[in-house]
Design an enzyme around this catalytic site. Structure first.
Site, PDB file in Angstrom:
ATOM      1  N   LYS A  13     -21.440  34.697  10.335  1.00 31.39           N
ATOM      2  CA  LYS A  13     -21.519  33.370   9.726  1.00 31.39           C
ATOM      3  C   LYS A  13     -21.090  33.376   8.258  1.00 31.39           C
ATOM      4  O   LYS A  13     -20.347  32.504   7.823  1.00 31.39           O
ATOM      5  CB  LYS A  13     -22.946  32.854   9.855  1.00 31.39           C
ATOM      6  CG  LYS A  13     -23.184  31.483   9.278  1.00 31.39           C
ATOM      7  CD  LYS A  13     -24.554  30.975   9.649  1.00 31.39           C
ATOM      8  CE  LYS A  13     -25.663  31.871   9.119  1.00 31.39           C
ATOM      9  NZ  LYS A  13     -25.822  31.776   7.648  1.00 31.39           N
ATOM     10  N   ARG A  88     -32.872  24.884   7.752  1.00 34.94           N
ATOM     11  CA  ARG A  88     -33.516  25.892   8.578  1.00 34.94           C
ATOM     12  C   ARG A  88     -34.472  25.311   9.607  1.00 34.94           C
ATOM     13  O   ARG A  88     -34.945  26.019  10.480  1.00 34.94           O
ATOM     14  CB  ARG A  88     -34.303  26.873   7.705  1.00 34.94           C
ATOM     15  CG  ARG A  88     -33.436  27.935   7.116  1.00 34.94           C
ATOM     16  CD  ARG A  88     -34.262  29.079   6.568  1.00 34.94           C
ATOM     17  NE  ARG A  88     -33.401  29.947   5.772  1.00 34.94           N
ATOM     18  CZ  ARG A  88     -32.751  30.976   6.266  1.00 34.94           C
ATOM     19  NH1 ARG A  88     -32.867  31.291   7.524  1.00 34.94           N
ATOM     20  NH2 ARG A  88     -31.980  31.705   5.499  1.00 34.94           N
ATOM     21  N   ARG A 127     -23.120  49.392  14.310  1.00 34.95           N
ATOM     22  CA  ARG A 127     -22.538  49.393  12.969  1.00 34.95           C
ATOM     23  C   ARG A 127     -22.803  50.715  12.255  1.00 34.95           C
ATOM     24  O   ARG A 127     -23.919  51.188  12.182  1.00 34.95           O
ATOM     25  CB  ARG A 127     -23.145  48.244  12.164  1.00 34.95           C
ATOM     26  CG  ARG A 127     -22.431  47.962  10.871  1.00 34.95           C
ATOM     27  CD  ARG A 127     -23.172  46.908  10.086  1.00 34.95           C
ATOM     28  NE  ARG A 127     -23.157  45.588  10.710  1.00 34.95           N
ATOM     29  CZ  ARG A 127     -24.077  44.654  10.477  1.00 34.95           C
ATOM     30  NH1 ARG A 127     -25.074  44.879   9.673  1.00 34.95           N
ATOM     31  NH2 ARG A 127     -23.990  43.478  11.070  1.00 34.95           N
ATOM     32  N   ARG A 159     -27.837  51.741   9.754  1.00 42.41           N
ATOM     33  CA  ARG A 159     -28.975  51.151   9.041  1.00 42.41           C
ATOM     34  C   ARG A 159     -30.226  51.345   9.890  1.00 42.41           C
ATOM     35  O   ARG A 159     -30.254  50.999  11.055  1.00 42.41           O
ATOM     36  CB  ARG A 159     -28.725  49.671   8.799  1.00 42.41           C
ATOM     37  CG  ARG A 159     -27.955  49.448   7.528  1.00 42.41           C
ATOM     38  CD  ARG A 159     -27.495  48.045   7.339  1.00 42.41           C
ATOM     39  NE  ARG A 159     -28.432  47.036   7.824  1.00 42.41           N
ATOM     40  CZ  ARG A 159     -28.120  45.756   7.916  1.00 42.41           C
ATOM     41  NH1 ARG A 159     -26.922  45.353   7.594  1.00 42.41           N
ATOM     42  NH2 ARG A 159     -28.993  44.884   8.344  1.00 42.41           N
ATOM     43  N   ARG A 170     -35.421  38.691  15.858  1.00 38.40           N
ATOM     44  CA  ARG A 170     -34.718  37.797  14.923  1.00 38.40           C
ATOM     45  C   ARG A 170     -33.855  36.789  15.670  1.00 38.40           C
ATOM     46  O   ARG A 170     -33.766  35.626  15.306  1.00 38.40           O
ATOM     47  CB  ARG A 170     -33.824  38.614  13.984  1.00 38.40           C
ATOM     48  CG  ARG A 170     -34.574  39.213  12.842  1.00 38.40           C
ATOM     49  CD  ARG A 170     -33.576  39.665  11.777  1.00 38.40           C
ATOM     50  NE  ARG A 170     -34.090  40.813  11.055  1.00 38.40           N
ATOM     51  CZ  ARG A 170     -33.371  41.885  10.757  1.00 38.40           C
ATOM     52  NH1 ARG A 170     -32.106  41.951  11.086  1.00 38.40           N
ATOM     53  NH2 ARG A 170     -33.911  42.883  10.105  1.00 38.40           N
TER      54      ARG A 170
END
Ligand SMILES: [Zn+2]
Length: 216
Positions: A13, A88, A127, A159, A170
């Site tokens: 995004k 939000r 990633r 990470r 999430r």
């Protein structure tokens, strides 16, 4: 025109928001940045925000609603804002609608970047960052090879917080929170659902086409 962009974490995004801002000469509004600016500038609102954030609490809608007035009432940004990560919740969306009308502007496009759970997990879990040169790879989609990366694989790190449970949590939280907002914009005939699966450039082309901009 004002634009709103929605997308779950990991959907790219932020990149799309930057692209849209650049090509359509829009000013990007991120509530995170606005909050940080207020705190940095030590305004009255900033002091209030800092005490909330320091306690580890969520910044209430009333504060966010106040923050948004700044860019909306700024002559320089008249009718050329792109909202990234805002609104939000439904309350914020309805408030934005009132403010937009009050300042004689309009929302022209609302985009929702859609990615499915499996793809998102691969994108985030796969990633890898090279601690030697800073390059970013993905073990599923763009692995480090002899051809594209001379450091080899020994410097690649992932990470640590990117575990699957957190991602799914999430993602679900995003869907729960965002669906009512998307419904709201759907009823206003502003919502465009964008397939977030293709490459970033291709997604951006689709967005450009909807906004009536075609590259020559
Ligand atoms: Zn490297």
């Amino acid at each position: 025109m004002n634009v709103i962009l929605f997308g779950p974490p990991g959907a790219g995004k932020g990149t799309q928001a930057d692209n849209i801002a650049r090509v359509f000469n829009l000013h990007k509004v991120s509530t995170g940045d606005l909050l940080r600016d207020e705190i940095k500038n030590k305004t009255d609102l900033g002091k209030k925000i800092k005490s909330i954030v320091d306690k580890g609490l969520f910044v209430p809608d009333a504060v966010i609603n106040d923050l948004i007035i700044n860019p909306l009432s700024h002559k320089k940004f008249y009718n050329r804002l792109i909202f990234d990560g805002y609104p939000r919740n439904l309350n914020q969306a309805k408030n934005l609608d009132l403010l937009i009308k009050k300042h004689d502007q309009k929302i022209s496009y609302v985009f929702s970047l859609n990615v499915d759970k499996e793809l998102l997990i691969k994108r985030i879990l796969g990633r890898q960052t090279c601690t030697n040169c800073g390059s970013i790879f993905n073990e599923y989609f763009r692995p480090s090879t002899n051809k594209n990366h001379t450091c080899g694989t020994k410097f690649l790190v992932k990470r640590s917080e990117d575990n699957e449970k957190t991602i799914l949590y999430r993602f679900q939280a995003y869907l729960d929170k965002t669906l009512p907002i998307l419904d709201f914009y759907e009823k206003l005939n502003l919502l465009h659902q964008i397939n977030g699966r293709p490459e970033i450039d291709q997604i951006f082309k689709e967005i450009c086409a909807i906004m009536g901009f075609f590259e020559t």
